[in-house]
Design a protein around this motif. Structure first.
Motif, PDB file in Angstrom:
ATOM      1  N   MET A 195       0.835  -1.201   0.000  1.00 29.70           N
ATOM      2  CA  MET A 195       0.000   0.000   0.000  1.00 29.70           C
ATOM      3  C   MET A 195       0.870   1.251   0.000  1.00 29.70           C
ATOM      4  N   SER A 196       1.935   1.223   0.777  1.00 29.48           N
ATOM      5  CA  SER A 196       2.847   2.360   0.822  1.00 29.48           C
ATOM      6  C   SER A 196       3.447   2.632  -0.566  1.00 29.48           C
ATOM      7  N   ASP A 197       3.828   1.576  -1.266  1.00 28.40           N
ATOM      8  CA  ASP A 197       4.357   1.741  -2.627  1.00 28.40           C
ATOM      9  C   ASP A 197       3.331   2.421  -3.533  1.00 28.40           C
ATOM     10  N   LEU A 198       2.105   1.935  -3.494  1.00 27.16           N
ATOM     11  CA  LEU A 198       1.045   2.522  -4.327  1.00 27.16           C
ATOM     12  C   LEU A 198       0.789   3.971  -3.926  1.00 27.16           C
ATOM     13  N   ALA A 199       0.785   4.234  -2.625  1.00 22.73           N
ATOM     14  CA  ALA A 199       0.529   5.592  -2.127  1.00 22.73           C
ATOM     15  C   ALA A 199       1.599   6.561  -2.632  1.00 22.73           C
ATOM     16  N   CYS A 200       2.840   6.125  -2.602  1.00 18.98           N
ATOM     17  CA  CYS A 200       3.942   6.981  -3.073  1.00 18.98           C
ATOM     18  C   CYS A 200       3.757   7.332  -4.548  1.00 18.98           C
ATOM     19  N   GLU A 201       3.427   6.325  -5.355  1.00 19.47           N
ATOM     20  CA  GLU A 201       3.216   6.572  -6.787  1.00 19.47           C
ATOM     21  C   GLU A 201       2.035   7.508  -7.004  1.00 19.47           C
ATOM     22  N   LEU A 202       0.996   7.326  -6.198  1.00 14.53           N
ATOM     23  CA  LEU A 202      -0.213   8.138  -6.323  1.00 14.53           C
ATOM     24  C   LEU A 202       0.083   9.604  -6.010  1.00 14.53           C
ATOM     25  N   LEU A 203       0.911   9.829  -4.986  1.00 17.88           N
ATOM     26  CA  LEU A 203       1.217  11.207  -4.587  1.00 17.88           C
ATOM     27  C   LEU A 203       2.203  11.861  -5.549  1.00 17.88           C
ATOM     28  N   ALA A 204       3.316  11.192  -5.818  1.00 17.88           N
ATOM     29  CA  ALA A 204       4.388  11.885  -6.535  1.00 17.88           C
ATOM     30  C   ALA A 204       5.193  10.985  -7.464  1.00 17.88           C
ATOM     31  N   GLY A 205       4.595   9.882  -7.918  1.00 19.04           N
ATOM     32  CA  GLY A 205       5.275   9.032  -8.895  1.00 19.04           C
ATOM     33  C   GLY A 205       5.292   9.682 -10.274  1.00 19.04           C
ATOM     34  N   ASP A 206       6.023   9.064 -11.199  1.00 16.69           N
ATOM     35  CA  ASP A 206       6.191   9.576 -12.573  1.00 16.69           C
ATOM     36  C   ASP A 206       4.874   9.987 -13.234  1.00 16.69           C
ATOM     37  N   ALA A 207       3.784   9.270 -12.899  1.00 15.83           N
ATOM     38  CA  ALA A 207       2.525   9.492 -13.611  1.00 15.83           C
ATOM     39  C   ALA A 207       1.596  10.452 -12.866  1.00 15.83           C
ATOM     40  N   ASP A 234      -7.492   4.037   1.641  1.00 13.09           N
ATOM     41  CA  ASP A 234      -6.371   3.627   2.502  1.00 13.09           C
ATOM     42  C   ASP A 234      -5.098   4.380   2.113  1.00 13.09           C
ATOM     43  N   ALA A 235      -4.848   4.397   0.808  1.00  6.32           N
ATOM     44  CA  ALA A 235      -3.621   5.023   0.318  1.00  6.32           C
ATOM     45  C   ALA A 235      -3.617   6.521   0.636  1.00  6.32           C
ATOM     46  N   ALA A 236      -4.765   7.162   0.473  1.00  9.15           N
ATOM     47  CA  ALA A 236      -4.853   8.602   0.731  1.00  9.15           C
ATOM     48  C   ALA A 236      -4.582   8.908   2.208  1.00  9.15           C
ATOM     49  N   ALA A 237      -5.174   8.100   3.089  1.00 14.55           N
ATOM     50  CA  ALA A 237      -4.961   8.306   4.520  1.00 14.55           C
ATOM     51  C   ALA A 237      -3.477   8.113   4.856  1.00 14.55           C
ATOM     52  N   ALA A 266      -8.861   7.204 -10.779  1.00 17.47           N
ATOM     53  CA  ALA A 266      -8.469   6.616 -12.068  1.00 17.47           C
ATOM     54  C   ALA A 266      -6.975   6.286 -12.071  1.00 17.47           C
ATOM     55  N   LEU A 267      -6.165   7.225 -11.553  1.00 16.54           N
ATOM     56  CA  LEU A 267      -4.725   6.981 -11.493  1.00 16.54           C
ATOM     57  C   LEU A 267      -4.430   5.769 -10.608  1.00 16.54           C
ATOM     58  N   PHE A 268      -5.119   5.687  -9.482  1.00 17.51           N
ATOM     59  CA  PHE A 268      -4.892   4.563  -8.557  1.00 17.51           C
ATOM     60  C   PHE A 268      -5.177   3.228  -9.238  1.00 17.51           C
ATOM     61  N   ASP A 269      -6.243   3.184 -10.023  1.00 20.62           N
ATOM     62  CA  ASP A 269      -6.555   1.944 -10.749  1.00 20.62           C
ATOM     63  C   ASP A 269      -5.440   1.589 -11.726  1.00 20.62           C
ATOM     64  N   ARG A 270      -4.938   2.604 -12.427  1.00 19.53           N
ATOM     65  CA  ARG A 270      -3.823   2.358 -13.358  1.00 19.53           C
ATOM     66  C   ARG A 270      -2.581   1.888 -12.591  1.00 19.53           C
TER      67      ARG A 270
END
Lengths: 425, 425
Positions: free
Chosen positions: B276-288, B400-403, B349-353
């Protein structure tokens, strides 16, 4: 597409060529999850002076790498972000003789392949974005210039060659890239990104014909003139400079020493020479050699020691490198052992084992779609495809390797590059 | 051996356990050329204080890594040289929580597996060879201490933790390793290299039963007591030190900032939190992400920027790192965006991707025998095997990721480590 089945390794290579000269290689890998595409142009850090329409043209050092960075910009989007968003891991790199654009993915291969072909073949530069990139790459150059491992290799190339453009750092200097304009980039893109100078290699679990179709649909530019390149006057066997020492922030001296391998203008023969050089290096001073064991147990070298071959456009170097307190003793010991190298029963047995290991490494490489694509692009530009390697290796004799060792590591042919710790005295 | 078939990924895992507790995992990969073996002990740079027979024992920093180096010495040969000569590529590494010994080969797998099991389970040290190794590793330590990228990460860990042994550099200091003797090495080998603290993972085209047989034949030691480890008093959520700045020979500031992830003592839940932490990081500030695009286009960050999760024994960190001219602005911008992070249609949408990409990366990893073996060893020590990951990922929600984002990157929880260029004034 045409099909070649390599019975000895049970692999099939599909080859195709568009009317405009774009070469396509596909190696299907049944059951693999990963799909990989590699789109490359024969254009790297060494291609700075070339003939086009009868005229010699000079371009600034670092231009191929600069162009690679800028190509990801599309008029209305950034290709790196778009492909990442579409589930791929895209990237690119520039070597001395090639620029390659790539992505890896599991689904959505076809969409991503379309995007890859699109952005690489669409030049779009503005003076403003070029200016900004000069700042970004300028910082990268300063990082590289500060890196002791890069410095020790670069200084070896500077010592070995008098004229060859590999003397200059691949990404250029802050000064050289300051001369790049949007127009220079458009010109170099037109010349080197023309389909007849390029190759597309794909590997994964998919149908080769679908890749050919997508390439034909996307790459519609006409064939261009493939430019003649100038890599400088032919070099003699001796180094331009025998020793190159600098001081940097390191804990222990870094060293690299080696010699030039003279070029053969025949893809298969040249590939054989490079494979032979690899085997010769292992035979003389690889992990499994007596010389390595001797130097290691006496403390002269440690596990950082490595020996091998580096291939450059139309030339190559054989070199040993590592970190140790007395680099010149390693040079002396190694060249001494090389000059008096003889083939006895032990050397013959080791050589047979080394050939087996080399074949094993080659086969292991077939499990990697990345490796398959990169070696096919390189092989195509060098005129000898990788699936031929096993046949070529079997032809190499221990006597050839021994003769190579005596010559390549003879003291007079060696240049030595050392990065010493800063004397805080 | 027992067999588990994972239908969703079409992979089969064979598991076995010797009477002495040695755990064995085999994942057959039909048609692969490469064969890989990984023999690991749950013993790394953080395992310095442990309880055995009711007694707490302290050992010097760097001991696990030192022991790894020395284990290749056999009474009458060097295992690295012997396996190389037998056609394998052997190696080893020590992380914070594990020491692993490995080899890759194409033929002669069984002979090499016997050698691997032999040398790892045969301690052989002399005072003289320990002394010599102190010199060799001492040089390695000085190289690492001089490395700006290592320094920036290590200083972040030093800032985040008050007690956890990850504060110290994994390979120790010249001073700490000077306290190691042959006896310390024999003691630690007996304690941590006992079969019940170890795992053997193999992947390639071979029969699982033959691996079990070889392990049973070679690893005959009795089960030992698995020692209780002390990783220091439990840490609170706030960093021990907010900012750690040093000067080194760099062209541009290097930065790393992040926070601690609180531990969950349940393998599956802990693994879920890390994914979850990995996904959260990408969601906040990953390449996409939008934030990445904004920071990149304003020149605040460049392509060196990366964000993600680092797993340590019984703890983990979430961190962002890179090189840029104004690191504190990146910290501010990122924590500001994190604290006000909200889930809208775009984020969803980004989270799903991102989940799809994560699944794609996981599947791509199944093409690598190395990756399969390493993740099974780690997964076993963490109590959750990798082939469960797909199920776990599907359970993670964007809420979860947002929190997690709002908490993990809130300004008060962050520590910042910066390596500045030396001011030449």
């Amino acid at each position: 597409m045409n099909l070649i089945y390599y019975k000895n390794i049970d692999e099939t290579l599909y080859t195709g060529e568009l009317e405009n000269g774009l070469k396509i290689f596909v190696v299907p890998k049944k059951g693999f999850n990963k799909k990989y595409a590699f789109f490359a142009t024969r254009y790297g850090g060494c291609d700075r002076r070339f003939k086009l329409g009868g005229q010699w043209i000079d371009t600034p050092a670092g231009i191929a790498h600069f162009l690679e960075h800028k190509l990801f910009d599309m008029p209305d989007y950034n290709a790196l972000a778009a492909m990442t968003a579409s589930g791929a891991s895209p990237n690119a790199f520039t070597s001395l003789g090639m620029t390659g654009y790539l992505f890896r993915c599991t689904d959505t291969f076809e969409d991503n392949l379309r995007m890859l072909l699109d952005f690489v073949s669409t030049p779009y530069f503005t003076e403003e974005s070029v200016k900004k990139e000069q700042g970004i790459i300028g910082q990268e150059i300063r990082m590289v210039e500060n890196n002791p491992s890069r410095a020790v290799s670069q200084n070896l190339l500077k010592s070995l060659y008098k004229n060859h453009p590999a003397r200059e750092i691949n990404i250029g200097s802050v000064e050289s890239i300051s001369k790049i304009t949007a127009q220079t980039l458009y010109d170099c893109h037109r010349v080197f990104y023309n389909p007849s100078n390029m190759v597309l290699c794909c590997s994964g679990d998919f149908d080769p014909e679908s890749i050919y179709k997508i390439a034909a649909e996307k790459i519609t530019a006409a064939a261009g003139e493939v430019p003649e390149r100038d890599y400088g006057e032919e070099e003699g066997p001796l180094p331009d400079r025998v020793k190159f020492e600098v001081q940097m922030e390191v804990a222990q001296p870094l060293f690299a020493f080696g010699s030039k391998i003279s070029y053969i203008d025949d893809g298969r023969e040249w590939t054989k020479k490079l494979l032979m050089s690899d085997l010769a290096c292992e035979l003389l001073a690889g992990d499994a050699s007596k010389l390595y064991a001797e130097m290691y147990s006496s403390g002269l070298i440690n596990r950082s020691f490595a020996i091998g071959t580096g291939s450059l456009p139309r030339t190559a170097v054989v070199l040993a490198q590592g970190r140790c307190s007395e680099p010149m003793k390693v040079v002396e010991r190694l060249s001494q052992a090389a000059e008096s190298f003889k083939v006895g029963a032990e050397e013959r047995a080791l050589f047979d084992r080394l050939k087996k290991t080399s074949i094993g490494n080659f086969l292991a490489g077939l499990d990697s779609v990345e490796n398959i694509c990169h070696t096919h692009a390189e092989g195509h530009f060098n005129g000898c495809l990788p699936f031929e390697y096993l046949d070529i290796i079997s032809e190499i004799t221990v006597e050839d390797a021994a003769a190579f060792i005596r010559e390549a590591f003879s003291l007079e042919r060696l240049a030595v590059s050392i990065v010493n710790p800063i004397n805080k005295g």
